[in-house]
Design an enzyme around this catalytic site. Structure first.
Site, PDB file in Angstrom:
ATOM      1  N   GLU A  23      -4.577   0.969  60.200  1.00 53.63           N
ATOM      2  CA  GLU A  23      -5.404  -0.187  60.581  1.00 53.63           C
ATOM      3  C   GLU A  23      -5.899  -0.810  59.287  1.00 53.63           C
ATOM      4  O   GLU A  23      -6.530  -0.134  58.479  1.00 53.63           O
ATOM      5  CB  GLU A  23      -6.567   0.271  61.458  1.00 53.63           C
ATOM      6  CG  GLU A  23      -7.150  -0.834  62.285  1.00 53.63           C
ATOM      7  CD  GLU A  23      -8.168  -0.315  63.284  1.00 53.63           C
ATOM      8  OE1 GLU A  23      -7.845   0.582  64.096  1.00 53.63           O
ATOM      9  OE2 GLU A  23      -9.314  -0.804  63.239  1.00 53.63           O
TER      10      GLU A  23
ATOM     11  N   GLU B 149     -10.138   7.047  65.345  1.00 53.60           N
ATOM     12  CA  GLU B 149     -11.521   7.044  64.855  1.00 53.60           C
ATOM     13  C   GLU B 149     -12.482   7.833  65.737  1.00 53.60           C
ATOM     14  O   GLU B 149     -13.605   7.397  66.002  1.00 53.60           O
ATOM     15  CB  GLU B 149     -12.029   5.605  64.705  1.00 53.60           C
ATOM     16  CG  GLU B 149     -11.253   4.818  63.680  1.00 53.60           C
ATOM     17  CD  GLU B 149     -11.857   3.459  63.344  1.00 53.60           C
ATOM     18  OE1 GLU B 149     -12.887   3.101  63.918  1.00 53.60           O
ATOM     19  OE2 GLU B 149     -11.290   2.781  62.473  1.00 53.60           O
TER      20      GLU B 149
HETATM   21  C1  GAL Z   1     -11.890  -0.196  63.749  1.00 51.33           C
HETATM   22  C2  GAL Z   1     -11.609   0.257  65.159  1.00 51.33           C
HETATM   23  C3  GAL Z   1     -11.182  -0.902  66.028  1.00 51.33           C
HETATM   24  C4  GAL Z   1     -12.135  -2.062  65.860  1.00 51.33           C
HETATM   25  C5  GAL Z   1     -12.178  -2.444  64.404  1.00 51.33           C
HETATM   26  C6  GAL Z   1     -13.065  -3.635  64.133  1.00 51.33           C
HETATM   27  O1  GAL Z   1     -12.606   0.722  63.037  1.00 51.33           O
HETATM   28  O2  GAL Z   1     -10.581   1.220  65.161  1.00 51.33           O
HETATM   29  O3  GAL Z   1     -11.152  -0.491  67.361  1.00 51.33           O
HETATM   30  O4  GAL Z   1     -13.376  -1.667  66.301  1.00 51.33           O
HETATM   31  O5  GAL Z   1     -12.658  -1.351  63.672  1.00 51.33           O
HETATM   32  O6  GAL Z   1     -13.085  -3.922  62.772  1.00 51.33           O
END
Ligand code: GAL
Length: 803
Positions: free
Chosen positions: A500, A424
């Site tokens: 993710e 990200e």
């Molecule tokens: C994602 C990020 C993670 C964490 C997560 C929380 O976008 O990659 O590190 O911040 O969101 O929802």
């Protein structure tokens, strides 16, 4: 053959002294001088002299009062007090509201006279903060990233035999942050001292690949770097031997080469393994490569490499492991844990992985940085596939050095299936970002062409050619606006993964929103970050779109920092499927129902709602049965067909008693779960993950503490404070309770239960004998548990001597 001791690698974790705060000015000025000061014996006073010139006999006397003895791994930040004031030096909420700053470590040691002439190197698995290392007053190096392993050759600046003792000083500046989560501070991973002969196998000097794998045989290609740090030109024999998972000889090859001063010679050798046992999560078969260097028949180095034989392929239609379609069922994880911050003893790492595996995980994403090498070694052994992740998008010399270090260190681990370049980063979807990413991809493929590269993205997938620069495109929360599904159709060659998924935001044992204390209900989806979806939605999306290859849930465990959606007094994230201590939240059981075949059924919430008599309570059931019957106090509330990969809901007017959920499969009882209204807290229950510990000063037992009623049922709302005492040679390493808003110290000897539970981590000393842990709380029956410490057949759960 003599000189089998050509190489030794010893843990260097014991007997460090720690001082919080910067090195006094006098020392700092002198320390700025590099070289030339080692024997500057005319300096007679000052802190610097204490550090540089103490000898073994006076070591303790010479340690200034404000230094205390610690053993590694160590995180001093977790020892601090929570502060909601950035001006007081605390990190903001995203880092967990704990002050960081600067700390200094020092350690004395002696090196025998006969080691002069050998190469002696000091290895750090990871130091959080910018670290500077001096040995005997010499600046030997600095390292910027807390996630990179690094090492220094100390051979020239050591004192041998009667030259005197050696002293290492490590200054760690943890004030700068690298990420947006709790990062800790200090020498939080292991340190090793390695000794080799001048002619030796290089650091991370073997690279084992398996270019051809069939059922009948595997071709094993071995590249070995041999370094000549001696002055002679020597002809050496390199013998490479493969040993199978049972320890039996499989094949060997021998070749000769000649190395002159400062040569680094790489040799390639090929071996065949007939009928290979292939590595997989169900059968994590590990082979060993033994690399030996002989000169005139004399063994002068012996180095072992653990490797696996397996094939991987990422395709448009999913992932193949050994040719078999395999869905990646993973979680993303940061590295901290209750009681210890980021300084996890190996056994705590193993415990976390065991919990994940029991839940049904077959994969782990090390977010957003390379893990400690011990975690990878455990994943190899336990059969967990890993996404190994580079810290950031960066093609500067420093960025490429960090990336290179990760790949050279880790590329023999069969568990690793993907190299993730970044997560990200703001430059995703830009042409500049695409160029940087391509450079990282090229470096990675050059060092390891056997695994694909990945970028874990949350924007810009289709702009600036960014996604085209890596082999596999990661979709963080790609389900938002169905970006992943649209992109799969629109980009004919794109290979995708759910890198993710589902920032499921729940608090263990909480069923109502509590904005004051910062708790989110455990009914998934009641609170949902705008960018995310529930675990249930993420899994269903994968089931209908298998091209997503797998999902990596954010996160397996709660972690310090990122307290979403609340800030202070909340100091933890709520994203975990398990809390900070590894206690399961309700959503854990959803995952278990879809990721394992183990017959199971789970009911939420608890059934202690004395102030809600007659009010409807929303009851959810997770199960992998076909039909579910719910009964309250013996009266059936009906049977519902189980929703595949979903959950069932009942609304039941509350009356105390017992809820029983029965799952049926093919007409037979499959699993039963009872949730009763408990009595008041009556006693403490202690349950250790292991009651036999290795008396090595590092092994730990994780003791789960429950507050139970007269009948031994966990009281799901209990918050009694328990005071712990330990008798015997050991320490209470830390405590925790999973309460995301608790400001109690993880380093205390007392802890409140949070919704019925808390955790104590007990660390063994070096004495064989018993440890007795007792928990005391006013009004509750005291409980004790005995742990035995001694020798364990087969050694520690995690012998790292060959890493
Ligand atoms: C994602 C990020 C993670 C964490 C997560 C929380 O976008 O990659 O590190 O911040 O969101 O929802």
């Amino acid at each position: 053959m003599k000189n089998l001791q050509g190489r030794s690698k010893e843990r260097f974790d014991a007997n460090w002294y720690f001082h919080q705060g910067d090195i006094p000015v006098k020392y700092a000025v002198k320390a700025g001088m590099t070289g030339g000061i080692t024997d500057c014996g005319k300096q007679e006073e000052g802190e610097w002299l204490n550090i540089a010139y103490v000898d073994a006999e006076t070591a303790d006397a010479a340690v200034p009062k404000d230094w205390r003895k610690v053993s590694l791994p160590h995180d001093w930040v977790v020892e601090g007090s929570f502060v909601n004031d950035p001006n007081l030096g605390s990190r903001p909420g995203s880092h967990g509201y704990l002050p960081t700053g600067i700390g200094v470590y020092r350690k004395m040691f002696n090196v025998p006279f006969e080691d002069e002439g050998k190469r002696i190197t000091l290895h750090f698995d990871g130091v959080m903060g910018v670290s500077t290392v001096w040995v005997n007053g010499h600046l030997v190096g600095t390292n910027a990233s807390g996630y990179t392993s690094f090492y220094y050759d100390l051979s020239d600046v050591l004192r041998y035999g009667d030259e005197g003792s050696n002293i290492i000083v490590v200054k760690v500046d943890a004030s700068r942050c690298e990420g947006w989560w709790y990062e800790g501070g200090g020498i939080y991973r292991h340190v090793w001292l390695q000794t080799t002969n001048p002619l030796h196998i290089g650091h991370w000097g073997t690279y084992v690949t398996t270019p051809l794998v069939t059922e009948a045989s595997a071709q094993v290609a071995i590249r070995t770097v041999v370094q000549q740090e001696g002055e002679e030109t020597q002809t050496y024999q390199l013998i490479s031997t493969i040993v199978d998972p049972e320890g039996q000889f499989v094949a060997a090859v021998s070749d000769y080469a000649t190395a002159a001063i400062l040569d680094e010679c790489e040799m390639e050798q090929i071996l065949e393994v007939p009928m290979p046992q292939r590595w997989s999560p169900d059968s994590p078969a590990l082979y060993t490569l033994i690399s030996e260097i002989l000169v005139e028949g004399e063994l002068i180095d012996r180095y072992t490499t653990t490797f696996g034989i397996r094939s991987i392929a990422f395709t448009r239609n999913g992932f193949l492991l050994n040719g078999e379609p395999t869905v990646l069922k993973g979680t993303c994880n940061h590295q901290d844990f209750a009681g210890v911050g980021v300084a996890l003893p190996d056994r705590v790492i193993a415990y976390r992985l065991e919990l994940l595996k029991e839940m049904g995980c077959n994969a782990y994403r090390s977010a957003h940085h390379p893990p400690t090498p011990e975690l990878l070694e455990l994943c190899d052994r336990m059969g967990i596939m890993v996404i190994d992740e580079n810290r950031k998008l960066d093609s500067s010399p420093g960025g490429i050095a960090d990336l290179t270090s990760m790949i050279l260190r880790d590329r023999n681990h069969p568990s690793i299936i993907l190299w993730c370049m970044e997560n990200e980063e703001i430059l995703e979807g830009t042409r500049m970002g695409a160029r940087i990413l391509r450079t990282q991809h090229n470096v990675t493929r050059h060092l390891d062409p056997t695994r694909p590269t990945l970028a874990a993205m949350n924007h810009g997938w289709n702009t600036g050619t960014y996604s085209e620069q890596v082999d596999v495109v990661g979709y963080n929360y790609g389900q938002r606006h169905q970006q992943d599904i649209r992109d799969h159709r629109a980009y004919a060659s794109r290979i995708m993964i759910g890198s993710e998924s589902a920032s499921s935001t729940t608090t263990r044992g909480i069923y109502e929103t509590d904005t004051d204390r910062g708790y989110c209900p455990a009914y998934e989806g009641v609170y949902m970050p705008s960018w995310s979806c529930t675990v249930e939605q993420a899994w269903n999306e994968l089931l209908t779109n298998p091209f997503l290859t797998g999902i990596f849930l954010w996160t397996g465990f709660d972690y310090r920092g990122e307290p979403t959606p609340y800030r202070w007094p909340c100091i933890n994230s709520h994203f975990g499927i398990m809390d900070m201590c590894g206690f399961p939240k309700d959503v854990y059981y959803y995952i278990k129902s879809v990721w394992t075949d183990e017959p199971m059924i789970h009911i939420l919430p608890h059934w202690n709602w004395t102030d809600r008599q007659g009010e409807p309570i929303e009851v959810w059931v997770y199960s992998n049965g076909d039909e579910i019957e719910l009964a309250l106090n013996g009266r059936s509330l009906g049977i519902q067909p189980m929703i595949k990969a979903g959950h069932l809901v009942w609304h039941i007017p509350y009356m105390p008693g017992e809820l029983v959920a029965t799952a049926y499969k093919a007409g037979r009882v499959h699993a039963v779960k009872r949730v009763g209204t408990t009595g008041a807290p009556a006693r403490i229950s202690l349950e250790a993950d292991r009651t036999e510990l290795l008396a090595d000063g590092t092994d730990v037992a994780l003791v789960r503490v429950s507050i139970v009623d007269e009948e031994g049922r966990v009281v799901p709302t209990a918050d009694n404070e328990v005071v712990f005492t330990l008798e015997g040679d050991g320490v209470i390493l830390g405590v925790g309770n999973g309460n995301p808003s608790s400001h109690e110290s993880d380093k205390g000897r007392r802890r409140r239960a949070f919704n019925g539970h808390c955790l104590v981590i007990v660390q063994a000393g070096v004495t064989h004998g018993e440890l007795t842990l007792s928990g005391v709380s006013p009004g509750l029956q005291t409980e004790s548990i005995t742990l035995s410490c001694g020798h364990i057949e087969g050694g520690n759960s995690n012998d790292q001597s060959q890493l």
